[in-house]
Design an enzyme around this catalytic site. Structure first.
Site, PDB file in Angstrom:
ATOM      1  N   ASN A 296       2.275  37.615  29.815  1.00 37.24           N
ATOM      2  CA  ASN A 296       2.338  36.356  29.067  1.00 37.24           C
ATOM      3  C   ASN A 296       0.910  35.848  28.871  1.00 37.24           C
ATOM      4  O   ASN A 296       0.293  35.356  29.812  1.00 37.24           O
ATOM      5  CB  ASN A 296       3.183  35.344  29.855  1.00 37.24           C
ATOM      6  CG  ASN A 296       3.160  33.963  29.232  1.00 37.24           C
ATOM      7  OD1 ASN A 296       2.751  33.792  28.083  1.00 37.24           O
ATOM      8  ND2 ASN A 296       3.605  32.976  29.992  1.00 37.24           N
ATOM      9  N   TRP A 297       0.418  35.979  27.653  1.00 38.25           N
ATOM     10  CA  TRP A 297      -0.979  35.609  27.376  1.00 38.25           C
ATOM     11  C   TRP A 297      -1.158  34.103  27.215  1.00 38.25           C
ATOM     12  O   TRP A 297      -2.288  33.631  27.086  1.00 38.25           O
ATOM     13  CB  TRP A 297      -1.498  36.343  26.131  1.00 38.25           C
ATOM     14  CG  TRP A 297      -1.514  37.841  26.267  1.00 38.25           C
ATOM     15  CD1 TRP A 297      -1.142  38.574  27.359  1.00 38.25           C
ATOM     16  CD2 TRP A 297      -1.937  38.790  25.274  1.00 38.25           C
ATOM     17  NE1 TRP A 297      -1.300  39.912  27.103  1.00 38.25           N
ATOM     18  CE2 TRP A 297      -1.784  40.073  25.832  1.00 38.25           C
ATOM     19  CE3 TRP A 297      -2.421  38.672  23.963  1.00 38.25           C
ATOM     20  CZ2 TRP A 297      -2.107  41.235  25.119  1.00 38.25           C
ATOM     21  CZ3 TRP A 297      -2.729  39.818  23.256  1.00 38.25           C
ATOM     22  CH2 TRP A 297      -2.577  41.090  23.837  1.00 38.25           C
ATOM     23  N   LYS A 298      -0.064  33.369  27.167  1.00 39.04           N
ATOM     24  CA  LYS A 298      -0.127  31.902  26.992  1.00 39.04           C
ATOM     25  C   LYS A 298      -1.004  31.568  25.782  1.00 39.04           C
ATOM     26  O   LYS A 298      -0.981  32.291  24.797  1.00 39.04           O
ATOM     27  CB  LYS A 298      -0.624  31.247  28.286  1.00 39.04           C
ATOM     28  CG  LYS A 298       0.165  31.742  29.511  1.00 39.04           C
ATOM     29  CD  LYS A 298      -0.007  30.906  30.736  1.00 39.04           C
ATOM     30  CE  LYS A 298       0.872  31.479  31.843  1.00 39.04           C
ATOM     31  NZ  LYS A 298       0.910  30.635  33.018  1.00 39.04           N
TER      32      LYS A 298
ATOM     33  N   HIS B 241       9.962  28.936  29.311  1.00 38.70           N
ATOM     34  CA  HIS B 241       8.852  29.008  30.268  1.00 38.70           C
ATOM     35  C   HIS B 241       8.605  27.616  30.849  1.00 38.70           C
ATOM     36  O   HIS B 241       8.730  26.604  30.153  1.00 38.70           O
ATOM     37  CB  HIS B 241       7.587  29.536  29.589  1.00 38.70           C
ATOM     38  CG  HIS B 241       6.502  29.843  30.584  1.00 38.70           C
ATOM     39  ND1 HIS B 241       5.685  28.854  31.092  1.00 38.70           N
ATOM     40  CD2 HIS B 241       6.145  30.996  31.200  1.00 38.70           C
ATOM     41  CE1 HIS B 241       4.865  29.410  31.979  1.00 38.70           C
ATOM     42  NE2 HIS B 241       5.116  30.703  32.054  1.00 38.70           N
TER      43      HIS B 241
ATOM     44  N   GLU C  30       6.053  25.998  31.421  1.00 40.54           N
ATOM     45  CA  GLU C  30       5.076  25.161  30.700  1.00 40.54           C
ATOM     46  C   GLU C  30       5.728  24.511  29.475  1.00 40.54           C
ATOM     47  O   GLU C  30       5.370  23.393  29.089  1.00 40.54           O
ATOM     48  CB  GLU C  30       3.848  26.007  30.320  1.00 40.54           C
ATOM     49  CG  GLU C  30       2.992  26.278  31.563  1.00 40.54           C
ATOM     50  CD  GLU C  30       2.208  27.573  31.538  1.00 40.54           C
ATOM     51  OE1 GLU C  30       2.059  28.181  30.473  1.00 40.54           O
ATOM     52  OE2 GLU C  30       1.752  27.991  32.631  1.00 40.54           O
TER      53      GLU C  30
ATOM     54  N   GLU D 136      10.345  32.302  38.092  1.00 32.77           N
ATOM     55  CA  GLU D 136       8.958  31.881  38.245  1.00 32.77           C
ATOM     56  C   GLU D 136       8.910  30.543  38.968  1.00 32.77           C
ATOM     57  O   GLU D 136       9.043  29.481  38.334  1.00 32.77           O
ATOM     58  CB  GLU D 136       8.299  31.739  36.869  1.00 32.77           C
ATOM     59  CG  GLU D 136       8.244  33.029  36.092  1.00 32.77           C
ATOM     60  CD  GLU D 136       7.142  32.996  35.044  1.00 32.77           C
ATOM     61  OE1 GLU D 136       6.249  33.852  35.120  1.00 32.77           O
ATOM     62  OE2 GLU D 136       7.161  32.106  34.184  1.00 32.77           O
TER      63      GLU D 136
ATOM     64  N   GLY E  91      -0.092  30.270  38.180  1.00 30.02           N
ATOM     65  CA  GLY E  91      -1.492  29.953  37.942  1.00 30.02           C
ATOM     66  C   GLY E  91      -2.182  29.301  39.127  1.00 30.02           C
ATOM     67  O   GLY E  91      -3.289  28.788  39.005  1.00 30.02           O
TER      68      GLY E  91
ATOM     69  N   SER F 234       1.518  34.180  39.808  1.00 29.36           N
ATOM     70  CA  SER F 234       0.344  34.753  40.478  1.00 29.36           C
ATOM     71  C   SER F 234       0.539  36.207  40.909  1.00 29.36           C
ATOM     72  O   SER F 234       0.079  36.611  41.966  1.00 29.36           O
ATOM     73  CB  SER F 234      -0.076  33.880  41.668  1.00 29.36           C
ATOM     74  OG  SER F 234      -0.447  32.575  41.219  1.00 29.36           O
TER      75      SER F 234
ATOM     76  N   GLY G 237       0.959  36.307  34.109  1.00 27.34           N
ATOM     77  CA  GLY G 237       0.135  35.445  33.266  1.00 27.34           C
ATOM     78  C   GLY G 237      -1.322  35.848  33.342  1.00 27.34           C
ATOM     79  O   GLY G 237      -1.783  36.770  32.670  1.00 27.34           O
ATOM     80  N   GLY G 238      -2.074  35.169  34.205  1.00 31.68           N
ATOM     81  CA  GLY G 238      -3.527  35.351  34.289  1.00 31.68           C
ATOM     82  C   GLY G 238      -3.976  36.805  34.362  1.00 31.68           C
ATOM     83  O   GLY G 238      -4.909  37.209  33.667  1.00 31.68           O
TER      84      GLY G 238
END
Ligand code: PGA
Length: 226
Positions: free
Chosen positions: A6-8, A83, A85, A149, A155, A185, A206-207
């Site tokens: 997930n590149w956000k 998601h 966010e 998640e 994150g 994470s 993600g990251g």
């Protein structure tokens, strides 16, 4: 095993470089979720490409939204929905998530529906209640995957222990018979211990999906854990 990146709202790695690096990884289904503007380049690089969100109507006066037929039209294979966010910052509700997921599945997209409790909810002992509420609006489908998640692990560098993840995954599967990915994470050095858990069917990253090498290492860890 499924590993989704997930590149956000980041440009992410070069899709061709990523596709070249992943060509040697087998035994795992790899998906990338770039921002809308990056979808076409990922499709053209031959990557299985998902959007980060999708609307329930086919078209209409919904400024800022994109529909399932539009995504299919550019070669996207699926979409994330719900998601945390989106839920936290953009008012996404369980009902909206359910409508997005149902419409995307009906149109022919794959869907990864995200669920997970906040730190306050976990500390109040409400984890199962929250997961039950979020999962109950979804209907099992051959192309539906759930991502667990925990919001406190996204994150933050805090990862659920493998046991905590396993417990949550088993609980989700008792509610809905679909594959369940872990997210929060996930890094190359914790991927294997999470993915060897019996009810962990992959990862939503993600990251660590923003660099070719760390994402590829997680994909290789998933293949090893399969
Ligand atoms: P993270 O994000 O891996 O950076 O914690 C996961 C996600 O939000 O999907």
């Amino acid at each position: 095993m499924i590993v989704a990146g997930n590149w956000k709202m980041y440009a992410g790695p070069d899709p061709r470089e990523l596709a070249d690096r992943l060509a040697s990884v087998s035994g795992v289904e790899v998906v990338v979720c770039p921002p809308f503007t990056g979808l076409a380049a990922c499709v053209h690089a031959g990557l299985a490409t998902y959007a980060q969100n999708v609307h329930w109507e086919r078209e209409g006066a919904y400024t800022g939204e994109v529909s399932a037929p539009m995504l299919l039209g550019i070669g996207a294979a699926g979409s994330l929905v719900g998601h945390s966010e989106r839920r936290q910052y953009f008012g996404e509700t369980d009902e909206g998530v359910a409508r997005r997921a149902a419409a995307a599945l009906a149109a022919g997209l794959d869907v990864i529906a995200c669920v997970g409790e906040t730190l306050a909810e976990r500390e109040a002992g409400e984890t199962e209640e929250v997961l039950r509420r979020q999962v109950s609006v979804l209907e099992a489908h051959a192309r539906l995957v759930v991502a667990y998640e925990p919001v406190w692990a996204i994150g933050t560098g805090l990862t659920a222990t493998p046991e905590t993840a396993q417990d949550a995954h088993a609980f989700i599967k008792s509610l809905l018979d679909v594959p369940v990915l872990y997210g929060g994470s996930v890094k190359p050095d914790n991927a294997v211990e999470l993915m060897v858990q019996p009810d962990v069917d992959g990862a939503l990253v993600g990251g660590a999906s923003l660099q070719v090498e760390s994402f590829a290492a997680i994909c290789e860890a998933a293949a090893a854990a399969a």
